[in-house]
Design an enzyme around this catalytic site. Structure first.
Site, mmCIF file in Angstrom:
data_model
loop_
_atom_site.group_PDB
_atom_site.id
_atom_site.type_symbol
_atom_site.label_atom_id
_atom_site.label_comp_id
_atom_site.label_asym_id
_atom_site.label_seq_id
_atom_site.Cartn_x
_atom_site.Cartn_y
_atom_site.Cartn_z
ATOM 1 N N ASP A 61 0.833 3.826 -2.355
ATOM 2 C CA ASP A 61 1.979 4.210 -3.087
ATOM 3 C C ASP A 61 2.258 3.289 -4.305
ATOM 4 O O ASP A 61 3.259 2.914 -4.980
ATOM 5 C CB ASP A 61 3.197 4.418 -2.377
ATOM 6 C CG ASP A 61 3.204 5.199 -1.343
ATOM 7 O OD1 ASP A 61 2.448 6.201 -1.397
ATOM 8 O OD2 ASP A 61 3.638 4.764 -0.254
ATOM 9 N N LYS A 117 -1.293 4.518 -8.086
ATOM 10 C CA LYS A 117 -2.875 4.652 -8.376
ATOM 11 C C LYS A 117 -3.261 5.802 -9.017
ATOM 12 O O LYS A 117 -3.939 6.048 -10.134
ATOM 13 C CB LYS A 117 -3.524 4.689 -7.017
ATOM 14 C CG LYS A 117 -3.662 3.253 -6.436
ATOM 15 C CD LYS A 117 -4.465 3.376 -5.255
ATOM 16 C CE LYS A 117 -4.215 4.452 -4.070
ATOM 17 N NZ LYS A 117 -2.836 3.985 -3.596
ATOM 18 N N GLY A 167 -1.015 10.987 -1.439
ATOM 19 C CA GLY A 167 -0.513 11.952 -2.532
ATOM 20 C C GLY A 167 -0.726 11.113 -3.947
ATOM 21 O O GLY A 167 0.115 10.199 -4.001
ATOM 22 N N HIS A 168 -1.478 11.682 -5.032
ATOM 23 C CA HIS A 168 -1.398 10.894 -6.247
ATOM 24 C C HIS A 168 -0.479 11.928 -6.940
ATOM 25 O O HIS A 168 -0.895 12.909 -7.190
ATOM 26 C CB HIS A 168 -2.973 10.882 -6.845
ATOM 27 C CG HIS A 168 -3.530 10.048 -5.917
ATOM 28 N ND1 HIS A 168 -4.823 9.807 -6.107
ATOM 29 C CD2 HIS A 168 -3.410 9.054 -5.076
ATOM 30 C CE1 HIS A 168 -5.223 8.846 -5.536
ATOM 31 N NE2 HIS A 168 -4.351 8.360 -5.023
ATOM 32 N N GLN A 203 -4.444 4.953 -0.304
ATOM 33 C CA GLN A 203 -3.775 4.022 0.480
ATOM 34 C C GLN A 203 -3.658 2.578 -0.089
ATOM 35 O O GLN A 203 -3.887 2.569 -1.320
ATOM 36 C CB GLN A 203 -3.961 4.212 1.975
ATOM 37 C CG GLN A 203 -3.530 5.499 2.682
ATOM 38 C CD GLN A 203 -4.500 6.538 2.760
ATOM 39 O OE1 GLN A 203 -5.584 6.453 2.679
ATOM 40 N NE2 GLN A 203 -3.899 7.516 2.704
HETATM 41 P P1 IMP Z 1 -1.929 8.125 8.876
HETATM 42 O O1 IMP Z 1 -3.028 7.461 7.851
HETATM 43 O O2 IMP Z 1 -1.321 9.365 8.745
HETATM 44 O O3 IMP Z 1 -2.846 7.779 10.315
HETATM 45 O O4 IMP Z 1 -0.659 6.945 8.964
HETATM 46 C C1 IMP Z 1 -0.934 5.480 9.106
HETATM 47 C C2 IMP Z 1 -0.101 4.785 8.379
HETATM 48 O O5 IMP Z 1 -0.584 4.511 7.123
HETATM 49 C C3 IMP Z 1 1.356 5.032 8.242
HETATM 50 O O6 IMP Z 1 2.177 3.905 8.202
HETATM 51 C C4 IMP Z 1 1.806 5.920 7.100
HETATM 52 O O7 IMP Z 1 2.902 5.912 6.514
HETATM 53 C C5 IMP Z 1 0.816 5.080 6.211
HETATM 54 N N1 IMP Z 1 0.070 5.899 5.147
HETATM 55 C C6 IMP Z 1 -0.684 6.754 5.168
HETATM 56 N N2 IMP Z 1 -0.931 7.311 4.029
HETATM 57 C C7 IMP Z 1 -0.306 6.414 3.104
HETATM 58 C C8 IMP Z 1 -0.127 6.994 1.602
HETATM 59 O O8 IMP Z 1 -0.650 7.514 1.137
HETATM 60 N N3 IMP Z 1 0.821 5.657 1.072
HETATM 61 C C9 IMP Z 1 1.505 5.022 1.866
HETATM 62 N N4 IMP Z 1 1.423 4.966 3.273
HETATM 63 C C10 IMP Z 1 0.561 5.835 3.673
#
Ligand code: IMP
Length: 449
Positions: free
Chosen positions: A13, A16, A40-41, A241
């Protein structure tokens, strides 16, 4: 533009989407290399706001080729929704969007497993996943049972799906026994789950339609990328991420299941380390995190941490997940995180985002080191338990207390804002390339890039 990798330097977040959108203008091909529709971009251009989860935002620039690389886990239902939304807004992805035959798929049963696994984790062990099936899909990949997009082109595809639904149902029966919140069911949009069980006929029917719709986009993207390279085209590799969510270098186990760091760009595209000319790290002028896990400079979490400065960051920065809508935790800039990100990614240039969020603070803190069990350290501890124990060592600077979002030249920044930016870059290593002072494409100052 040289071949460039763009990475998030914090917990995701960082903004990007907007930086990619700006750099895309100079690239010929944009490749997404890891993650899935957990990311999500958000891109705001010409007054329109769009959230892209899987398709690289390059699709919004006419004539650019977009690739979903093999390192991604792709939920075909989400992709179809995105393709249709693009079409409805007048952008035709066919002929410009290519999905690797090697890309793993996130299936409806992976989403069900993600939710059931999280429900079975005791308090304190929950990861706070996005519930998008990311962990189970990557687990299937490394245990060599995953379905890849290339499988969609085979006649056996639907039989494989049926087999996998049955296997998932067996796992779900076990997870049902382990769930912590007695009596509650799991829900996945797009299918019916009764008493922790999926209906194989329904799921097979859904993927029969998916196959028809997506087959035209699936090709071996390795030759496509190497051909483009040989023709002198420029390639932008986009990560989702951020570094601190990297499965190897992040705050394990509170991480995602892939490698957002720049090394992941090779693994996730089929381009080699020699093909990378430049690494751009995106970092916010403060820090946020979603989900569970340690966060040394945390001030505010919308639940039991209510610091006023942190709340201001959350509100001014509109810190709600683009995909999950969850409120983000907020805190001061952490230069230990940024320095670590600079090292593990080899960041040449920083894109510093959301400086305008800091316009209203009379004093601004920067975390320059940690104190761990009474000892000052300036490196990132490898254990999440240790990171949870550190206390930030802060340096304080004067705020500039005026609006920056209307500035059009870097030289016109208020001197105190300039001093803050210079200090962040000095502490973090690398050079400043882009400064973002507002959500729109237009509020971007290009400096060294
Ligand atoms: P997962 O990727 O859904 O397995 O989640 C694992 C961890 O990564 C959690 O703490 C999510 O909140 C975090 N996470 C996954 N995708 C994002 C993102 O795009 N932005 C911020 N945190 C993310």
């Amino acid at each position: 533009m040289p071949n460039t990798v763009l990475v998030g330097a914090q917990w995701g977040d960082e903004g990007k989407g907007k930086v990619i959108d700006v750099l895309t203008a100079q690239a010929d091909i944009v490749v997404r290399y890891q993650g899935g529709s957990n990311a999500g971009h958000t891109v705001i251009a010409e007054g329109k706001k769009r959230v892209l989860r899987l398709i690289p935002s390059g699709i919004l620039h006419e004539g650019k080729t977009c690739v979903i690389g093999n390192g991604v886990v792709m939920n075909p239902l989400d992709l179809i929704e995105e393709i249709e939304a693009m079409r409805a807004s007048g952008v035709e992805p066919k002929g410009r969007l290519f999905i690797s035959t090697r890309t793993q798929m996130v299936m409806l049963y992976h989403r069900a497993l993600d939710k059931a696994e999280e429900a079975a984790r005791p308090a304190g062990k929950k990861i706070g996943t996005t519930g998008r099936g990311i962990g189970p899909a990557y687990a299937a990949k490394v245990s060599r049972t995953g379905l890849r997009c290339g499988d969609m082109l085979s006649d056996r595809f639907l039989d494989l799906v049926r087999e996998q639904v049955e296997e998932a149902n067996a796992k779900l029966r076990m997870l049902k026994q382990e769930r912590r919140d007695e009596g509650s069911d799991i829900e996945v949009p797009g299918c019916v789950i009764r008493d922790y069980q999926l209906d194989a006929d329904e799921i097979v029917g859904i993927y029969a339609v998916v196959k028809e719709k997506l087959a035209p986009y699936i090709i071996d993207t390795v030759p496509l990328l190497h051909r483009a390279k040989a023709e002198g085209k420029s390639i932008l590799m986009e990560g989702a991420q951020g570094t601190m969510l990297d499965i190897d270098f992040g705050t394990y186990p509170f991480v995602t299941s892939s490698n957002p760091t720049s090394g992941g760009a090779c693994i996730g595209t089929g381009l080699s380390p020699r093909d990378i000319d430049c690494v751009v790290g995106v970092v916010k002028a403060y820090t946020t995190r979603v989900g569970e896990g340690p966060f040394p400079t945390e001030l505010y979490n919308a639940v039991d941490l209510q610091d006023a400065d942190g709340k201001t960051m959350a509100e001014r920065g509109n810190e709600f997940g683009a995909v999950t809508k969850r409120p983000r935790r907020t805190g001061w800039y952490d230069a230990v995180v940024a320095r670590y990100a600079q090292q593990v990614n080899g960041i040449d240039y920083w894109a510093l985002t959301k400086l305008d969020v800091m316009d209203v603070f009379p004093k601004i803190k920067i975390c320059v080191a940690y104190e761990l069990d009474g000892r000052r350290i300036d490196y990132m501890p490898s254990s999440a338990d240790e990171l949870a124990r550190v206390k930030p060592v802060y340096e304080e600077m004067d705020g500039w207390m005026c609006e920056t979002s209307n500035i059009t030249r870097f030289e016109d920044l208020p001197p105190k804002a300039r001093a803050y930016v210079d200090r962040l870059i000095e502490l973090s290593g690398g050079k400043l390339g882009i400064l973002s002072i507002g959500p729109a494409r237009e509020s971007t100052l290009r400096i060294g890039l």
